[in-house]
Enzyme design. Structure first.
Site, short mmCIF file in Angstrom:
data_model
loop_
_atom_site.label_atom_id
_atom_site.label_comp_id
_atom_site.label_asym_id
_atom_site.label_seq_id
_atom_site.Cartn_x
_atom_site.Cartn_y
_atom_site.Cartn_z
N ARG A 47 -11.48 -2.31 19.02
CA ARG A 47 -12.88 -2.85 19.55
C ARG A 47 -12.59 -4.16 20.44
NH1 ARG A 47 -16.55 -2.35 14.50
NH2 ARG A 47 -14.72 -3.47 13.79
N LYS A 155 -5.35 4.01 2.73
CA LYS A 155 -6.38 3.90 1.83
C LYS A 155 -7.27 2.82 1.95
CE LYS A 155 -5.37 1.05 -1.53
NZ LYS A 155 -5.08 -0.57 -1.82
N ASP A 184 0.01 6.69 0.96
CA ASP A 184 0.15 5.91 -0.14
C ASP A 184 1.42 5.15 -0.13
OD1 ASP A 184 0.79 4.81 -2.86
OD2 ASP A 184 -0.78 5.97 -3.21
N HIS A 185 1.45 3.89 0.32
CA HIS A 185 2.78 3.21 0.75
C HIS A 185 3.64 3.09 -0.58
CE1 HIS A 185 1.32 -0.65 -0.83
NE2 HIS A 185 2.32 -1.11 -0.78
N LYS A 189 8.34 4.14 -1.20
CA LYS A 189 9.32 3.30 -1.73
C LYS A 189 10.51 4.16 -2.27
CE LYS A 189 5.79 -0.07 -3.07
NZ LYS A 189 6.41 -1.68 -2.60
N GLU A 223 1.38 -8.81 -9.63
CA GLU A 223 1.42 -9.47 -8.56
C GLU A 223 1.05 -10.92 -8.86
OE1 GLU A 223 0.19 -7.46 -4.67
OE2 GLU A 223 -1.22 -6.79 -6.23
N ASP A 242 -8.08 -0.34 -6.37
CA ASP A 242 -6.97 -0.92 -5.36
C ASP A 242 -5.77 -0.25 -5.62
OD1 ASP A 242 -6.35 -2.55 -2.95
OD2 ASP A 242 -5.46 -4.09 -4.44
N HIS A 247 -1.79 4.08 -6.02
CA HIS A 247 -0.35 3.75 -6.20
C HIS A 247 -0.02 4.19 -7.56
CE1 HIS A 247 -1.13 1.99 -2.33
NE2 HIS A 247 -1.25 0.57 -2.95
N LYS A 348 -3.36 -9.08 -10.87
CA LYS A 348 -3.13 -10.12 -9.67
C LYS A 348 -3.16 -11.31 -10.50
CE LYS A 348 -4.65 -8.05 -5.69
NZ LYS A 348 -3.52 -7.71 -4.67
N LYS A 353 5.89 -11.08 -9.62
CA LYS A 353 5.84 -9.91 -9.10
C LYS A 353 6.71 -8.72 -9.62
CE LYS A 353 5.56 -7.50 -4.57
NZ LYS A 353 4.26 -7.08 -4.35
C1 BG6 Z 1 -2.03 -2.74 -1.69
C2 BG6 Z 1 -3.17 -3.40 -2.14
O1 BG6 Z 1 -2.33 -1.20 -1.56
O2 BG6 Z 1 -0.81 -2.75 -2.35
C3 BG6 Z 1 -3.03 -4.77 -2.41
O3 BG6 Z 1 -4.55 -3.24 -1.47
C4 BG6 Z 1 -1.73 -5.03 -3.07
O4 BG6 Z 1 -3.74 -5.55 -3.32
C5 BG6 Z 1 -0.46 -4.17 -2.44
O5 BG6 Z 1 -1.21 -6.35 -3.09
C6 BG6 Z 1 0.86 -4.28 -3.27
O6 BG6 Z 1 1.55 -3.59 -2.70
P1 BG6 Z 1 3.28 -3.89 -2.85
O7 BG6 Z 1 4.12 -2.82 -2.08
O8 BG6 Z 1 3.59 -5.41 -2.42
O9 BG6 Z 1 3.53 -3.66 -4.29
#
Ligand code: BG6
Length: 510
Positions: A47, A155, A184-185, A189, A223, A242, A247, A348, A353
């Site tokens: 937009r 997501k 789903d990232h 990995k 994290e 989240d 994940h 969090k 991490k």
């Molecule tokens: C995202 C969440 O899907 O994954 C975030 O919305 C989170 O809150 C992130 O920080 C974590 O991804 P990664 O790859 O850094 O573990």
């Protein structure tokens, strides 16, 4: 190398953060690796009122996310990439008709001979997914008679079982399931994909991968950051929606699943769905009380720096009851896992991490040496998803000297030792897969729904249950004390450090 057909990538929500931070850098990596098809363009749509030039400046030339990657490269090489990127302003709203967009797509297709194959990447708020799919269909942009059309959906996929079902039904009106790629990232990995290889290509693990040898399974996703600038989004979501619903349950499904017949997408995905459907749904309040813990971080000091509590974060309701910590104990109702507890936590503002899976093996059935024993001394397989990616096996060795004193030793593998291997970033891998029509690492409709089916009662209990507690934990510690009660009869959580071989309890204090 598989061939990637000529195609166009249309990104909705292109002026948003994800496009600059993840998508364009992923495509740039594919460009450098010569993995892009010969005829390929990206069309950003959103937009904001931007020209092609302004968009290129934002996501390429002046992008902080590409800065390091491009600084030593020749100008015409970077331009060769930027010139494939275009922008289309959709006006004030996504809910408009897409005739203008269609014209632009047609023109680019003609000019660059991209052959009518198109991926639509939806990187907008989820409330717009169905609207965009419908508008694409109304403009005839979903028809597959002149090239395939695929839809990648970011997501969160739904907010609950009901909304996920509605979304699936909504999208299915305009796109068939094989056209829909739910990203789903975590599945992008390497270490997550390696769960399949660890299990199914080693005859030393799979025979032990069951209730006869495994005492419990522990998964930690920690994290160190707080909610950063995403307070508004996060406050409506929380740790369970989240991270856990998507994940972490994806990771669980790879640990729990039965061996698939082969490596075809549907064979793997069928087993994952079966695995998710076998998670025991917690319905009564007593089980939910005993098996779930939620908490929020409160203000604290980390390394001498004052850190805000969750309720003080921008965009967060000062009376919020959204969890930033979730720990869940559950069982899997099938032959393989009967009676084996799973402990999964995500949070969090932890000390570091880290994401890892720990398979805790049982104490040997008959103990000859009195020093071997529960917890600290039993075999463990630690699969490190990130950082310091690798695998660690803890096993007993004899302490030199008289008698049979047993000590733990480590057998470890680190991805970093594969110096010659280029490890693709998650979005890079997943985008390339979608470009090649491989949906193995994308979630199917029934998979997402099965995950929600498990999560829904917990969310409902946390919202409406009697006497539900919200615990607090100081930002920078391993969650509330009560979290240990969940795992009490089996010892304690393995609080991992940055390095795979760090022993529990480790934490960085300076
Ligand atoms: C995202 C969440 O899907 O994954 C975030 O919305 C989170 O809150 C992130 O920080 C974590 O991804 P990664 O790859 O850094 O573990």
């Amino acid at each position: 190398m598989k061939k990637t057909e000529n195609q166009m990538l249309v990104i909705f929500g292109a002026s948003g953060d994800l496009t600059a931070r993840k998508l364009i850098p992923a495509i740039f990596n594919l460009y450098v690796a010569r993995q892009l098809p010969e005829n390929f363009v990206v069309l950003g749509a959103s937009r904001s009122d931007l020209s092609d030039e302004q968009f290129r400046n934002r996501v390429v030339y002046e992008s902080p996310y590409l800065k390091e990657k491009i600084e030593d490269l020749k100008e015409n090489y970077i331009q060769g990439f930027a010139d494939r990127i275009f922008y289309e302003d959709l006006g004030g709203t996504y809910d408009t008709e897409y005739t203008g967009l269609r014209k632009r797509v047609e023109a680019l297709k003609e000019e660059f001979d991209t052959s009518g194959n198109i991926i639509y990447y939806l990187s907008t708020p989820p409330t717009l997914y169905e609207t965009i799919a419908q508008n694409l269909a109304d403009a005839g942009l979903n028809t597959q008679n002149n090239g395939w059309k695929r839809l990648i959906v970011e997501k969160p996929f739904g907010y609950s079982l009901e909304t996920a079902r509605n979304l699936n039904n909504g999208l299915h009106q305009y796109f068939d399931e094989p056209q829909i790629y739910r990203i789903d990232h975590y599945l992008g990995k390497e270490t997550v994909q390696n769960l399949l290889v660890t299990r199914f290509s080693n005859s030393i693990f799979e025979p032990l991968w069951n209730r006869n040898y495994i005492r419990h399974v522990e998964i930690t996703n920690a994290e160190s950051v707080g909610v950063e600038k995403r307070g508004g989004y996060y406050d409506k979501s929380g740790a369970l929606r989240d991270m856990f619903q998507n994940h972490l349950l994806q990771i669980v499904s790879l640990i729990v699943m039965e061996p698939p017949i082969g490596d075809q997408p549907e064979e793997i995905r069928n087993e994952k769905v079966k695995a998710l459907k076998s998670l025991r749904i917690m319905e009564d309040e007593e089980t939910l009380w005993n098996h779930t813990i939620r908490a929020q971080y409160v203000a604290s000091e980390i390394n001498g720096q004052k850190v805000k509590g969750y309720r003080e974060e921008d965009g967060v309701d000062p009376n919020s009851t959204t969890e930033t910590y979730a720990a869940i104990k559950f069982y899997v109702d099938n032959w393989r896992w009967h009676g084996v507890p799973f402990y999964v936590r995500t949070a969090k503002r932890m000390p570091t991490k880290v994401t890892e899976v720990v398979i805790h093996f049982k104490t040997p059935h008959h103990q000859i040496f009195k020093d071997s024993g529960v917890n600290s001394k039993d075999n463990k397989l630690v699969i490190r998803i990130q950082p310091d990616e690798g695998i660690l096996m803890k096993f007993g060795v004899k302490v030199p000297g008289q008698g049979f004193k047993v000590e733990r030793a480590n057998l470890d593998f680190y991805y970093s030792s594969l110096a010659q291997t280029y490890v693709m970033e998650a979005y890079e891998r997943l985008l390339l897969d979608a470009m090649q029509g491989d949906a193995t690492l994308y979630a199917r409709a029934d998979e997402v729904e099965a995950a929600w089916e498990f999560v829904d009662p917990i969310l409902d209990y946390w919202k409406n249950g009697k006497d539900v507690r919200m615990y607090g934990y100081a930002a920078g510690v391993w969650g509330p004390e009560n979290a240990d009660e969940l795992i009490d009869d089996l010892g304690y959580w393995r609080n991992p450090g940055q390095d795979l071989a760090d022993d529990p309890g480790y934490c960085v204090i300076c």
